[in-house]
Design an enzyme around this catalytic site. Structure first.
Site, PDB file in Angstrom:
ATOM      1  N   HIS A 214      17.928   6.586  69.932  1.00 38.96           N
ATOM      2  CA  HIS A 214      17.609   6.346  71.340  1.00 38.96           C
ATOM      3  C   HIS A 214      16.916   4.988  71.463  1.00 38.96           C
ATOM      4  O   HIS A 214      16.146   4.604  70.585  1.00 38.96           O
ATOM      5  CB  HIS A 214      16.718   7.474  71.881  1.00 38.96           C
ATOM      6  CG  HIS A 214      16.598   7.433  73.375  1.00 38.96           C
ATOM      7  ND1 HIS A 214      15.753   6.559  74.016  1.00 38.96           N
ATOM      8  CD2 HIS A 214      17.248   8.124  74.348  1.00 38.96           C
ATOM      9  CE1 HIS A 214      15.891   6.722  75.331  1.00 38.96           C
ATOM     10  NE2 HIS A 214      16.787   7.655  75.553  1.00 38.96           N
TER      11      HIS A 214
ATOM     12  N   ASN B 217      17.569  15.243  77.987  1.00 38.77           N
ATOM     13  CA  ASN B 217      16.601  14.682  77.042  1.00 38.77           C
ATOM     14  C   ASN B 217      15.247  14.736  77.733  1.00 38.77           C
ATOM     15  O   ASN B 217      14.970  13.916  78.603  1.00 38.77           O
ATOM     16  CB  ASN B 217      16.989  13.240  76.690  1.00 38.77           C
ATOM     17  CG  ASN B 217      15.932  12.559  75.820  1.00 38.77           C
ATOM     18  OD1 ASN B 217      14.989  13.205  75.366  1.00 38.77           O
ATOM     19  ND2 ASN B 217      16.087  11.267  75.600  1.00 38.77           N
ATOM     20  N   TRP B 218      14.456  15.719  77.340  1.00 41.66           N
ATOM     21  CA  TRP B 218      13.161  15.900  78.017  1.00 41.66           C
ATOM     22  C   TRP B 218      12.179  14.780  77.685  1.00 41.66           C
ATOM     23  O   TRP B 218      11.156  14.641  78.320  1.00 41.66           O
ATOM     24  CB  TRP B 218      12.547  17.244  77.614  1.00 41.66           C
ATOM     25  CG  TRP B 218      13.218  18.463  78.167  1.00 41.66           C
ATOM     26  CD1 TRP B 218      14.336  18.515  78.968  1.00 41.66           C
ATOM     27  CD2 TRP B 218      12.814  19.832  77.967  1.00 41.66           C
ATOM     28  NE1 TRP B 218      14.640  19.818  79.265  1.00 41.66           N
ATOM     29  CE2 TRP B 218      13.728  20.648  78.664  1.00 41.66           C
ATOM     30  CE3 TRP B 218      11.782  20.440  77.262  1.00 41.66           C
ATOM     31  CZ2 TRP B 218      13.624  22.043  78.681  1.00 41.66           C
ATOM     32  CZ3 TRP B 218      11.674  21.821  77.265  1.00 41.66           C
ATOM     33  CH2 TRP B 218      12.588  22.611  77.976  1.00 41.66           C
ATOM     34  N   LYS B 219      12.459  14.027  76.641  1.00 32.07           N
ATOM     35  CA  LYS B 219      11.512  13.014  76.139  1.00 32.07           C
ATOM     36  C   LYS B 219      10.159  13.692  75.884  1.00 32.07           C
ATOM     37  O   LYS B 219      10.142  14.881  75.537  1.00 32.07           O
ATOM     38  CB  LYS B 219      11.447  11.829  77.104  1.00 32.07           C
ATOM     39  CG  LYS B 219      12.857  11.278  77.409  1.00 32.07           C
ATOM     40  CD  LYS B 219      12.864   9.943  78.051  1.00 32.07           C
ATOM     41  CE  LYS B 219      14.306   9.495  78.277  1.00 32.07           C
ATOM     42  NZ  LYS B 219      14.423   8.158  78.836  1.00 32.07           N
TER      43      LYS B 219
ATOM     44  N   SER C  57      19.503   6.884  84.239  1.00 28.09           N
ATOM     45  CA  SER C  57      19.325   7.182  85.666  1.00 28.09           C
ATOM     46  C   SER C  57      20.488   7.979  86.249  1.00 28.09           C
ATOM     47  O   SER C  57      20.817   7.839  87.432  1.00 28.09           O
ATOM     48  CB  SER C  57      19.080   5.898  86.480  1.00 28.09           C
ATOM     49  OG  SER C  57      17.890   5.259  86.051  1.00 28.09           O
TER      50      SER C  57
ATOM     51  N   GLY D 198      15.459   5.143  83.079  1.00 27.99           N
ATOM     52  CA  GLY D 198      14.192   5.371  83.769  1.00 27.99           C
ATOM     53  C   GLY D 198      13.890   4.368  84.862  1.00 27.99           C
ATOM     54  O   GLY D 198      12.785   4.312  85.386  1.00 27.99           O
TER      55      GLY D 198
ATOM     56  N   GLY E  99      17.778  12.055  81.381  1.00 22.61           N
ATOM     57  CA  GLY E  99      16.331  12.041  81.164  1.00 22.61           C
ATOM     58  C   GLY E  99      15.604  12.733  82.303  1.00 22.61           C
ATOM     59  O   GLY E  99      15.560  13.956  82.395  1.00 22.61           O
ATOM     60  N   GLY E 100      15.054  11.929  83.204  1.00 22.79           N
ATOM     61  CA  GLY E 100      14.197  12.447  84.274  1.00 22.79           C
ATOM     62  C   GLY E 100      14.790  13.618  85.040  1.00 22.79           C
ATOM     63  O   GLY E 100      14.089  14.607  85.324  1.00 22.79           O
TER      64      GLY E 100
ATOM     65  N   GLU F 282      23.913   4.235  76.622  1.00 22.88           N
ATOM     66  CA  GLU F 282      22.736   4.184  77.480  1.00 22.88           C
ATOM     67  C   GLU F 282      22.284   2.732  77.640  1.00 22.88           C
ATOM     68  O   GLU F 282      21.536   2.219  76.786  1.00 22.88           O
ATOM     69  CB  GLU F 282      21.591   5.008  76.873  1.00 22.88           C
ATOM     70  CG  GLU F 282      21.901   6.474  76.686  1.00 22.88           C
ATOM     71  CD  GLU F 282      20.653   7.337  76.791  1.00 22.88           C
ATOM     72  OE1 GLU F 282      20.722   8.339  77.502  1.00 22.88           O
ATOM     73  OE2 GLU F 282      19.618   6.991  76.192  1.00 22.88           O
TER      74      GLU F 282
ATOM     75  N   GLU G  35      14.449   4.080  73.034  1.00 22.04           N
ATOM     76  CA  GLU G  35      12.982   4.151  72.944  1.00 22.04           C
ATOM     77  C   GLU G  35      12.535   4.228  71.482  1.00 22.04           C
ATOM     78  O   GLU G  35      11.474   3.732  71.126  1.00 22.04           O
ATOM     79  CB  GLU G  35      12.473   5.342  73.776  1.00 22.04           C
ATOM     80  CG  GLU G  35      12.606   5.059  75.276  1.00 22.04           C
ATOM     81  CD  GLU G  35      12.821   6.284  76.144  1.00 22.04           C
ATOM     82  OE1 GLU G  35      12.598   7.410  75.684  1.00 22.04           O
ATOM     83  OE2 GLU G  35      13.221   6.089  77.321  1.00 22.04           O
TER      84      GLU G  35
HETATM   85  P1  13P Z   1      16.760   8.648  82.594  1.00 20.17           P
HETATM   86  O1  13P Z   1      17.813   9.625  83.007  1.00 20.17           O
HETATM   87  O2  13P Z   1      15.365   9.109  82.924  1.00 20.17           O
HETATM   88  O3  13P Z   1      17.049   7.261  83.070  1.00 20.17           O
HETATM   89  O4  13P Z   1      16.789   8.599  80.982  1.00 20.17           O
HETATM   90  C1  13P Z   1      17.999   8.421  80.354  1.00 20.17           C
HETATM   91  C2  13P Z   1      17.805   8.626  78.910  1.00 20.17           C
HETATM   92  O5  13P Z   1      17.163   7.827  78.249  1.00 20.17           O
HETATM   93  C3  13P Z   1      18.379   9.830  78.296  1.00 20.17           C
HETATM   94  O6  13P Z   1      18.300   9.783  76.922  1.00 20.17           O
END
Ligand code: 13P
Length: 250
Positions: free
Chosen positions: A93, A8-10, A208, A170, A229-230, A164, A95
């Site tokens: 998600h 997930n590149w966000k 994470s 994050g 994510g990251g 999640e 967010e």
């Molecule tokens: P991180 O891996 O950056 O914690 O993000 C997880 C996430 O929200 C994937 O959708």
């Protein structure tokens, strides 16, 4: 079943950065015995669709409108995503739930419209730190998933789920494999009861996940992959997670 590793590149990326990242991921994942996807910002779907052509890398979106079409400024429809080759769409998600006030009902509608267009919704569920500390984790994730089950009936076997925990996203704070497995087993039981058969639905862990902790999480019996994510923005890290998923194939 093959594990599924989805990035997930966000809201990250650029035409130049995407080009380098996708080429490196495709080169590094050749022959991988797991499914791999990247969920990219909508403006980059066309670019990544071209880059992935002829490879096993799948494409996903990070959201989808709950409406078919019409006067919804800024929204992107499921049929548009489909035209650009999206196989997955993340829905609900945390967010989106937090910053865009998406309710369980809206998330359920998004899952429904994705399914109607042949897109697999990756339905995200997860508790906040306050909810976990209050002992409400299972109640929260079951409520979030129940809304999607209720709206989608027998189509539910076509979804994917991502657990999640909000406190792990994050933050560098990962759920322990045991904590994640516990919630995954609850979600598995809920899905089994809803579908009435034992066909497996991918239940991914997100929060994470990185090159160092992926193997122990993916070794759990009910963790069928990851939503990353990251670490999905760095080819080397993402490829290490993919490698761990291939080894851990259940
Ligand atoms: P991180 O891996 O950056 O914690 O993000 C997880 C996430 O929200 C994937 O959708």
């Amino acid at each position: 079943m093959r594990k599924l590793i989805a990035g997930n590149w966000k809201m990250n990326g650029s035409i130049a950065a995407n080009d380098a990242l996708v080429r490196a991921v495709i080169a590094g994942m050749a022959g991988a015995d797991c499914s791999v996807a990247v969920c990219v910002p909508a403006p980059y779907l066309a670019q990544v669709q071209m880059l992935r052509h002829g490879s096993a890398l799948e494409l996903g979106a990070q959201d989808v409108s709950q409406h078919e079409q019409g006067a919804y400024t800024g929204e992107v429809s499921a049929s548009m995503l489909k035209e650009f080759g999206a196989r997955f769409a993340i829905v609900g998600h945390s967010e989106r739930r937090q910053y865009h006030c998406e309710s369980d009902a809206v998330v359920a509608d998004k899952a429904k419209i994705a399914l109607a267009h042949g897109i697999t919704p990756i339905v995200c569920v997860g508790e906040t730190l306050a909810e976990r500390e209050a002992g409400r984790t299972e109640e929260v994730v079951k409520r979030q998933l129940a809304a999607v089950i209720h709206a989608n009936g027998h189509c539910i076997s076509e979804i994917a789920v991502a657990y999640e925990p909000v406190w792990a996203i994050g933050t560098g704070r990962t759920a322990t494999p045991e904590q994640a497995q516990q919630v995954h087993s609850v979600l598995r039981a809920q899905l089994k009861a809803a579908t009435g058969h034992s066909e497996r639905i991918h239940i991914l862990y997100g929060g994470s996940m990185n090159a160092a902790n992926a193997a122990s999480l993916l070794a759990q019996p009910d963790i069928d992959g990851g939503l990353i994510g990251g670490a999905s923005l760095k080819a080397a890290d993402f490829l290490q997670i993919i490698a761990a998923a291939c080894v851990a194939r259940a």
